[in-house]
Design a protein around this motif. Structure first.
Motif, PDB file in Angstrom:
ATOM      1  N   SER A 104     -62.229  21.793  17.260  1.00  0.00           N
ATOM      2  CA  SER A 104     -62.123  21.337  18.744  1.00  0.00           C
ATOM      3  C   SER A 104     -62.231  19.948  18.902  1.00  0.00           C
ATOM      4  O   SER A 104     -62.878  19.248  18.307  1.00  0.00           O
ATOM      5  N   VAL A 105     -61.572  19.638  20.050  1.00  0.00           N
ATOM      6  CA  VAL A 105     -61.454  17.969  20.222  1.00  0.00           C
ATOM      7  C   VAL A 105     -61.956  17.754  21.693  1.00  0.00           C
ATOM      8  O   VAL A 105     -61.768  18.451  22.666  1.00  0.00           O
ATOM      9  N   TYR A 106     -62.790  16.821  21.964  1.00  0.00           N
ATOM     10  CA  TYR A 106     -63.409  16.732  23.363  1.00  0.00           C
ATOM     11  C   TYR A 106     -62.992  15.241  23.843  1.00  0.00           C
ATOM     12  O   TYR A 106     -63.259  14.054  23.410  1.00  0.00           O
ATOM     13  N   TRP A 107     -62.336  15.236  25.148  1.00  0.00           N
ATOM     14  CA  TRP A 107     -61.849  14.362  25.819  1.00  0.00           C
ATOM     15  C   TRP A 107     -62.537  13.503  26.695  1.00  0.00           C
ATOM     16  O   TRP A 107     -63.268  14.669  27.438  1.00  0.00           O
ATOM     17  N   LYS A 108     -62.852  12.389  26.537  1.00  0.00           N
ATOM     18  CA  LYS A 108     -63.982  11.741  27.462  1.00  0.00           C
ATOM     19  C   LYS A 108     -63.229  11.783  28.959  1.00  0.00           C
ATOM     20  O   LYS A 108     -61.999  11.698  29.023  1.00  0.00           O
ATOM     21  N   THR A 109     -64.051  11.885  29.885  1.00  0.00           N
ATOM     22  CA  THR A 109     -63.572  11.704  31.308  1.00  0.00           C
ATOM     23  C   THR A 109     -62.801  10.477  31.424  1.00  0.00           C
ATOM     24  O   THR A 109     -63.176   9.330  31.000  1.00  0.00           O
ATOM     25  N   GLY A 110     -61.596  10.675  32.125  1.00  0.00           N
ATOM     26  CA  GLY A 110     -60.609   9.264  32.103  1.00  0.00           C
ATOM     27  C   GLY A 110     -59.675   9.252  31.080  1.00  0.00           C
ATOM     28  O   GLY A 110     -58.788   8.236  31.303  1.00  0.00           O
ATOM     29  N   SER A 111     -59.695   9.982  29.906  1.00  0.00           N
ATOM     30  CA  SER A 111     -58.901  10.024  28.933  1.00  0.00           C
ATOM     31  C   SER A 111     -57.464  10.448  29.156  1.00  0.00           C
ATOM     32  O   SER A 111     -56.567   9.908  28.676  1.00  0.00           O
ATOM     33  N   SER A 112     -57.000  11.024  30.285  1.00  0.00           N
ATOM     34  CA  SER A 112     -55.906  11.573  30.658  1.00  0.00           C
ATOM     35  C   SER A 112     -54.810  10.448  30.883  1.00  0.00           C
ATOM     36  O   SER A 112     -53.662  10.331  30.708  1.00  0.00           O
ATOM     37  N   THR A 113     -55.650   9.224  31.473  1.00  0.00           N
ATOM     38  CA  THR A 113     -54.894   8.160  31.902  1.00  0.00           C
ATOM     39  C   THR A 113     -54.537   7.284  30.529  1.00  0.00           C
ATOM     40  O   THR A 113     -53.409   6.794  30.485  1.00  0.00           O
ATOM     41  N   ILE A 114     -55.322   7.407  29.523  1.00  0.00           N
ATOM     42  CA  ILE A 114     -54.945   6.558  28.244  1.00  0.00           C
ATOM     43  C   ILE A 114     -53.765   7.278  27.807  1.00  0.00           C
ATOM     44  O   ILE A 114     -52.776   6.743  27.259  1.00  0.00           O
ATOM     45  N   LEU A 115     -53.995   8.692  27.696  1.00  0.00           N
ATOM     46  CA  LEU A 115     -52.899   9.555  27.143  1.00  0.00           C
ATOM     47  C   LEU A 115     -51.388   9.430  27.738  1.00  0.00           C
ATOM     48  O   LEU A 115     -50.154   9.322  27.109  1.00  0.00           O
ATOM     49  N   SER A 116     -51.588   9.257  28.960  1.00  0.00           N
ATOM     50  CA  SER A 116     -50.160   9.165  29.826  1.00  0.00           C
ATOM     51  C   SER A 116     -49.454   7.761  29.721  1.00  0.00           C
ATOM     52  O   SER A 116     -48.469   7.508  30.373  1.00  0.00           O
ATOM     53  N   SER A 117     -50.396   6.760  29.402  1.00  0.00           N
ATOM     54  CA  SER A 117     -49.849   5.328  29.422  1.00  0.00           C
ATOM     55  C   SER A 117     -50.038   4.671  28.082  1.00  0.00           C
ATOM     56  O   SER A 117     -50.204   3.658  27.959  1.00  0.00           O
ATOM     57  N   LEU A 118     -49.659   5.316  27.074  1.00  0.00           N
ATOM     58  CA  LEU A 118     -49.457   4.806  25.805  1.00  0.00           C
ATOM     59  C   LEU A 118     -48.458   3.560  25.673  1.00  0.00           C
ATOM     60  O   LEU A 118     -47.379   4.083  25.908  1.00  0.00           O
ATOM     61  N   ASP A 119     -48.694   2.646  24.943  1.00  0.00           N
ATOM     62  CA  ASP A 119     -47.957   1.351  24.845  1.00  0.00           C
ATOM     63  C   ASP A 119     -47.195   1.651  23.332  1.00  0.00           C
ATOM     64  O   ASP A 119     -48.015   1.579  22.533  1.00  0.00           O
ATOM     65  N   SER A 120     -45.815   1.741  23.427  1.00  0.00           N
ATOM     66  CA  SER A 120     -45.302   1.909  22.284  1.00  0.00           C
ATOM     67  C   SER A 120     -45.252   0.699  21.166  1.00  0.00           C
ATOM     68  O   SER A 120     -44.915   0.889  20.002  1.00  0.00           O
ATOM     69  N   TYR A 171     -67.931  34.537  15.754  1.00  0.00           N
ATOM     70  CA  TYR A 171     -68.098  33.798  14.292  1.00  0.00           C
ATOM     71  C   TYR A 171     -68.551  32.447  14.538  1.00  0.00           C
ATOM     72  O   TYR A 171     -68.001  31.827  15.396  1.00  0.00           O
ATOM     73  N   GLU A 172     -69.226  31.866  13.519  1.00  0.00           N
ATOM     74  CA  GLU A 172     -70.034  30.440  13.660  1.00  0.00           C
ATOM     75  C   GLU A 172     -68.831  29.459  13.834  1.00  0.00           C
ATOM     76  O   GLU A 172     -68.960  28.846  14.460  1.00  0.00           O
ATOM     77  N   ARG A 173     -67.622  29.782  13.212  1.00  0.00           N
ATOM     78  CA  ARG A 173     -66.485  28.713  13.379  1.00  0.00           C
ATOM     79  C   ARG A 173     -65.781  28.649  14.442  1.00  0.00           C
ATOM     80  O   ARG A 173     -64.819  27.868  14.949  1.00  0.00           O
ATOM     81  N   PHE A 174     -65.902  29.832  15.396  1.00  0.00           N
ATOM     82  CA  PHE A 174     -64.993  30.123  16.496  1.00  0.00           C
ATOM     83  C   PHE A 174     -65.503  29.095  17.750  1.00  0.00           C
ATOM     84  O   PHE A 174     -66.611  28.792  17.842  1.00  0.00           O
ATOM     85  N   THR A 175     -64.297  28.626  18.423  1.00  0.00           N
ATOM     86  CA  THR A 175     -64.676  27.582  19.338  1.00  0.00           C
ATOM     87  C   THR A 175     -65.655  27.931  20.480  1.00  0.00           C
ATOM     88  O   THR A 175     -66.490  26.869  20.746  1.00  0.00           O
ATOM     89  N   GLY A 176     -65.717  28.968  20.962  1.00  0.00           N
ATOM     90  CA  GLY A 176     -66.999  29.313  21.945  1.00  0.00           C
ATOM     91  C   GLY A 176     -68.276  28.949  21.508  1.00  0.00           C
ATOM     92  O   GLY A 176     -69.281  28.108  22.137  1.00  0.00           O
ATOM     93  N   PRO A 177     -68.637  29.483  20.372  1.00  0.00           N
ATOM     94  CA  PRO A 177     -69.902  29.166  19.839  1.00  0.00           C
ATOM     95  C   PRO A 177     -70.049  27.650  19.572  1.00  0.00           C
ATOM     96  O   PRO A 177     -71.287  27.120  19.844  1.00  0.00           O
ATOM     97  N   GLN A 178     -69.148  27.047  19.058  1.00  0.00           N
ATOM     98  CA  GLN A 178     -69.119  25.652  18.860  1.00  0.00           C
ATOM     99  C   GLN A 178     -69.372  24.915  19.973  1.00  0.00           C
ATOM    100  O   GLN A 178     -70.093  23.910  20.062  1.00  0.00           O
ATOM    101  N   ILE A 179     -68.769  25.021  21.377  1.00  0.00           N
ATOM    102  CA  ILE A 179     -68.687  24.650  22.480  1.00  0.00           C
ATOM    103  C   ILE A 179     -70.260  24.883  23.177  1.00  0.00           C
ATOM    104  O   ILE A 179     -70.792  23.855  23.546  1.00  0.00           O
TER     105      ILE A 179
END
Ligand code: ADP
Ligand code: XUL
Length: 558
Positions: A104-120, A171-179
């Motif tokens: 699992s990957v945890y996106w910090k609050t505000g990161s959707s803006t970084i994602l949508s404005s990537l500079d090529s 299961y230990e590795r499943f994402t729900g228990p990890q979260i």
């Protein structure tokens, strides 16, 4: 299929973001491989200091993570290499991919803006390094969440009830228990997270420049989705962590379009601006697609970092061992799977200790020793195992008076070591006997009509010989041992076609009449073993399961 065939001059790109590497496969419209690429984390991105692509945390029992940003850098490197190989990105009609499941990957609050404005003009890795509220992603090898598993199962009415709802017990590795563990141990980071992605939907998000949905099949590896409804289960969400639904976003079928490719990739690599990104999914589900598995009697064995066995079925029977996922290439039916944590890395460990770090020496030992190994049985858990749930440890037994015809009078005694050649045979036979035993117990076809082998170790014919002898059926392979990136490329084509048609079309329509002339063609690798030996292995398997049960009672979590 009138009006909806693949454009003949186009390519389909599939990735596999796995434990030890990122791989890519490009297929043409006739499903032949145009090119492949791979970046290995340990050797090619040494500045992350991973071992086998992961960090094993010495201070927290069972905690195994990978640096999230490393996956971004590896992806970028693969794309740069494809560019150097003169791949015409403009011909790619659709992209999809596989992610190691459960991570699992945890996106910090505000990161959707970084994602949508990537500079090529800038690297992805530089722009995204500050985008995560948790920098180290828990991955499928992690086993630090036993407490959370127990709590979640208890809250929903028990392990079988959770399996009924979500397709698996906790299961230990499943994402729900990890979260849940992250919510409990790092509450600030949890509340500073605006989106939680799986490895699959994380990579899809990079390509679309916005948070991609989690697909139905990979979502079944989270212990959070109602598998019949293919919707988040409110009961399990509540038992896991507060405010979770909002952080997970929406679900989507695996064949759906996640979005158009982001301008970043059009500008930097010259992808066509109409290139579609099809939902990414888990590596095992995509392997099922890549191996064109569509008959209930067929069994796939993937010998990668993990060893997995999977097949398809029409019904969902709740169970306490193994997993049920929605079929990734059909709107009906299920994929059933068993997963072992001690796969290739544990075989490598024996190779390094006993066979001069060489697969050739390892294979010579396999050929020099006799099937059944003179009654020597080994249990090798370099990492905490999933099936059976046993801690790190090696256990070796010798069966006295074992002739393969009966278990009467057969007694086992525990020993400290085997000679090198026997150790090599013991790990191979031990892993495969466990697979056969648990597959039979799980209701997988026995004997299978045939086995289709894939994953790194499927390149090893001596190991495949043992697969044929122990399971008693023919063993097939496809051209590439990376069926996960191959299946992802195939699913990219399938998603493209479904989109063009405006509704789901069966995947087999794409290749039914031309399978034999494509890179998907299944080739016989090894013939079925002799049936007398298969029944002798049956007895050894029975004995092995008895010993395993005793080990679980003594050392394991039930
Ligand atoms: P994943 O995709 O899970 O990261 P792969 O499917 O690429 O893993 O498999 C990698 C593993 O394949 C390596 O860890 C290695 O042990 C194993 N492998 C590669 N070649 C051989 C071989 N000839 N015999 C046995 N195992 C092999
Ligand atoms: C499946 C599992 C592993 C990973 C490996 O449940 O945990 O096979 O998907 O990448």
């Amino acid at each position: 299929m009138e009006g909806a065939s693949l454009p003949q001059d186009s390519y389909f790109l599939g990735f596999d973001s796995s434990t030890q590497s990122v791989k890519a496969t490009v297929l043409d419209a006739n499903f032949n491989i145009v090119t492949t690429e791979i970046v290995n984390f340990d050797s090619e991105l040494p500045h992350y200091n991973t071992k086998d692509g992961v960090y094993r945390d010495p201070s927290v029992n069972g905690r195994i993570v990978s640096p999230t940003i490393m996956w971004v850098e590896a992806l970028e490197l693969v794309l740069n290499r494809l560019e150097k190989s003169k791949l015409d990105f403009g011909k790619i009609a659709a992209v999809s991919g596989s992610g190691q499941q459960h991570g699992s990957v945890y996106w910090k609050t505000g990161s959707s803006t970084i994602l949508s404005s990537l500079d090529s003009k800038k690297k992805l890795v530089d722009q995204l390094s500050g985008a995560f509220s948790i920098k180290e992603s828990p991955i499928w090898m992690d086993s630090s969440t036993t407490e959370q598993c127990t709590e979640i199962e208890k809250a929903v009415g028990g392990a079988l009830e959770l399996s009924k709802i979500s397709g698996s017990r906790a299961y230990e590795r499943f994402t729900g228990p990890q979260i849940r563990r992250i919510f409990e141990t790092q509450p600030e980071a949890y509340s500073n997270t605006e989106r939680i992605s799986l490895v699959s939907s994380f990579m899809a998000s990079l390509f679309t420049g916005r948070y991609a949905c989690i697909d139905h099949t990979d979502a079944a590896g989270m212990n959070l989705m109602d598998i019949k409804e293919r919707a988040w289960s409110k009961r399990v969400l509540e038992a896991t962590a507060p405010g979770l639904e909002e952080k997970l976003g929406k679900l989507a079928p695996a064949h759906a379009v996640a979005g158009l490719i982001a301008p970043y990739f059009v500008e930097r690599y010259h992808f066509d601006k109409n290139c579609l990104v099809i939902q990414w999914s888990g590596d095992n589900p995509n392997s099922l697609a890549g191996l064109t598995l569509n008959t209930p009697g067929d069994l796939a064995i993937s010998l990668g970092t993990s060893d997995t066995l999977f097949g398809i079925t029409s019904e969902h029977k709740p169970c306490l061992e193994g997993h049920v996922f929605p079929n990734p290439v059909d709107t009906k039916g299920y994929m059933v799977m068993l997963c072992y944590k001690n796969g290739s890395l544990t075989r490598e460990d024996v190779r390094n200790r006993c066979a001069d770090k060489s697969w050739d020496v390892f294979n010579t030992f396999l050929q020099q020793t006799k099937p059944l190994n003179g009654g020597k049985l080994g249990f090798y858990y370099k990492d905490h195992e999933i099936i059976p749930p046993l801690p790190v440890g090696f256990h070796r037994f010798v069966l006295e008076n074992f002739n393969g015809n009966s278990l009467d009078g057969v007694k086992e005694s525990e020993v400290v070591e085997f000679d090198s050649a026997s150790e090599v045979r013991a790990i191979v036979e031990g892993q495969l006997l466990s697979m056969r035993g648990h597959a039979e117990r799980f209701g997988m076809p026995s004997p299978p009509k045939r086995i289709i082998a894939t994953g790194g170790a499927s390149a090893n014919t001596s190991i495949l010989d043992s697969v044929a002898s122990i399971f008693g059926c023919d063993v097939y392979k496809i051209q590439s041992s990376d069926s996960a990136s191959m299946g992802a490329a195939l699913r990219a084509a399938h998603g493209w076609l479904c989109n063009k048609k405006g509704s789901f079309v069966p995947i087999s329509c794409m290749y039914a009449d031309k399978l034999e002339t494509t890179s998907l063609n299944l080739k016989l690798a090894v013939n079925a073993g002799d049936q007398e030996l298969v029944s002798k292995y049956g007895l050894l398997m029975k004995k092995r399961l008895e010993i395993e049960n005793r080990l679980v009672q003594k050392l394991g979590r039930m």
